[in-house]
Write an enzyme that holds these catalytic residues in place. Structure first.
Site, PDB file in Angstrom:
ATOM      1  N   ASP A   1      55.392  40.446  64.601  1.00  0.00           N
ATOM      2  CA  ASP A   1      55.493  38.991  64.338  1.00  0.00           C
ATOM      3  C   ASP A   1      54.302  38.472  63.534  1.00  0.00           C
ATOM      4  O   ASP A   1      53.163  38.646  63.939  1.00  0.00           O
ATOM      5  CB  ASP A   1      55.605  38.231  65.664  1.00  0.00           C
ATOM      6  CG  ASP A   1      56.913  38.548  66.376  1.00  0.00           C
ATOM      7  OD1 ASP A   1      56.866  39.016  67.520  1.00  0.00           O
ATOM      8  OD2 ASP A   1      57.974  38.362  65.766  1.00  0.00           O
TER       9      ASP A   1
ATOM     10  N   ASP B   1      51.856  45.759  63.379  1.00  0.00           N
ATOM     11  CA  ASP B   1      52.245  44.646  64.246  1.00  0.00           C
ATOM     12  C   ASP B   1      53.566  44.115  63.677  1.00  0.00           C
ATOM     13  O   ASP B   1      53.951  44.437  62.544  1.00  0.00           O
ATOM     14  CB  ASP B   1      51.137  43.585  64.185  1.00  0.00           C
ATOM     15  CG  ASP B   1      51.578  42.231  64.709  1.00  0.00           C
ATOM     16  OD1 ASP B   1      52.002  42.187  65.883  1.00  0.00           O
ATOM     17  OD2 ASP B   1      51.515  41.254  63.965  1.00  0.00           O
TER      18      ASP B   1
HETATM   19  C1  XBP Z   1      53.807  38.052  68.832  1.00  0.00           C
HETATM   20  C2  XBP Z   1      53.969  37.556  70.206  1.00  0.00           C
HETATM   21  C3  XBP Z   1      55.353  37.460  70.787  1.00  0.00           C
HETATM   22  C4  XBP Z   1      56.215  36.518  69.939  1.00  0.00           C
HETATM   23  C5  XBP Z   1      57.439  36.053  70.711  1.00  0.00           C
HETATM   24  O1  XBP Z   1      53.940  39.444  68.914  1.00  0.00           O
HETATM   25  O2  XBP Z   1      52.975  37.247  70.855  1.00  0.00           O
HETATM   26  O3  XBP Z   1      55.211  36.938  72.096  1.00  0.00           O
HETATM   27  O4  XBP Z   1      55.445  35.335  69.665  1.00  0.00           O
HETATM   28  O5  XBP Z   1      58.203  37.181  71.093  1.00  0.00           O
HETATM   29  P1  XBP Z   1      53.176  40.437  67.832  1.00  0.00           P
HETATM   30  P2  XBP Z   1      58.650  37.324  72.640  1.00  0.00           P
HETATM   31  O6  XBP Z   1      52.267  41.311  68.687  1.00  0.00           O
HETATM   32  O7  XBP Z   1      54.297  41.184  67.159  1.00  0.00           O
HETATM   33  O8  XBP Z   1      52.401  39.560  66.848  1.00  0.00           O
HETATM   34  O9  XBP Z   1      59.261  36.007  73.063  1.00  0.00           O
HETATM   35  O10 XBP Z   1      59.626  38.472  72.634  1.00  0.00           O
HETATM   36  O11 XBP Z   1      57.373  37.627  73.386  1.00  0.00           O
HETATM   37 MG    MG Z   2      51.460  39.301  65.083  1.00  0.00          MG
END
Ligand code: XBP
Ligand code: MG
Length: 243
Positions: A28, A26
């Protein structure tokens, strides 16, 4: 003064990682604590658009239950009793402004990879393990983060990268993980997903993939009962698998 208790990573976690044919990361919260930059970028976009919205950490923590930036804006808009009407095109424009500002923030170098992440990549490559990324964010956001953290040729180390807009349903749906399995031509038990949130855990689990959780700032209290292992971060694990 009593020494801090060392953070002990269960040896089984190292074994799970070492025995996997592929590690699926993953982004973020897992690779880096990016959500504070995302939150600042959303607030920048609202101000630029003339909206008097401001997401503080408490509001954002709740909104993070909704994956996907555009979906998160729509969810917040729907909750507003009095709010300007916002078309999908206007939300897309807000998200474009947000994404551009997020890249500027990342480009300052203020968002480093979390402890152990780079070492885990190095150790995995040294063992010939395959690496992949399964995320809800966008290709642009990954490029901004990893080109800064790993250099311009970062993508060469990842066999497959699937993002939220590449599939019909974002996490907690299993779509991004099912697409990665298809591209890698691997069975779920041969892989390990490294995640930070309950949404990510559910998505990978629905795809049949064992999950290792690394707790992050916004999801520390999530329910991780279905994870194989839950770690505070990957630093101890990276040391164990090196030896
Ligand atoms: C986390 C998310 C993303 C980010 C924001 O993604 O839910 O929406 O919060 O990025 P991950 P965007 O699966 O990597 O934890 O504004 O591009 O959606
Ligand atoms: Mg994440």
């Amino acid at each position: 003064m009593q020494a801090e208790a060392a953070t002990i990573t269960p040896s089984g976690a190292a074994e799970l990682i070492q025995n996997a044919a592929a590690l699926i990361f993953d982004v973020d919260g897992t690779l880096a604590e990016t959500e504070e930059l995302h939150r600042r970028a959303f607030n920048h976009a609202f101000a630029r658009h003339g909206l008097d919205w401001h997401w503080d950490r408490t509001v954002y923590r709740d909104l993070l239950r909704v994956t996907g930036g555009k979906e998160r804006i729509r969810a917040f808009h729907t909750r507003q009793w009095v709010a300007p009407s916002l078309s999908d095109a206007e939300i897309a424009e807000l998200h474009r402004i947000k994404t551009a500002h997020y890249a500027e923030l990342v480009d300052t170098g203020c968002c480093r990879l979390r402890p152990g992440v780079a070492d885990l990549f190095t150790a995995a490559k040294g063992r010939g393990q395959r690496l992949a990324i399964a995320t809800t964010t966008s290709h642009g956001n990954i490029e901004a983060l990893l080109s800064r953290a790993l250099g311009p040729r970062w993508a060469a180390d990842f066999e497959a990268t699937v993002v939220g807009d590449d599939v019909r349903h974002k996490k907690p749906a299993p779509d991004v993980y099912l697409e990665i399995l298809a591209r890698l031509k691997l069975a779920p038990p041969d892989c390990v997903a490294i995640e930070d949130s309950a949404n990510g855990l559910v998505a990978a689990t629905r795809a049949g993939i064992p999950v290792l959780i690394t707790r992050s700032m916004y999801f520390r209290e999530d329910d991780f009962r279905d994870a194989r292992f839950v770690l505070d971060d990957l630093s101890e694990l990276a040391i164990q698998i090196k030896n």
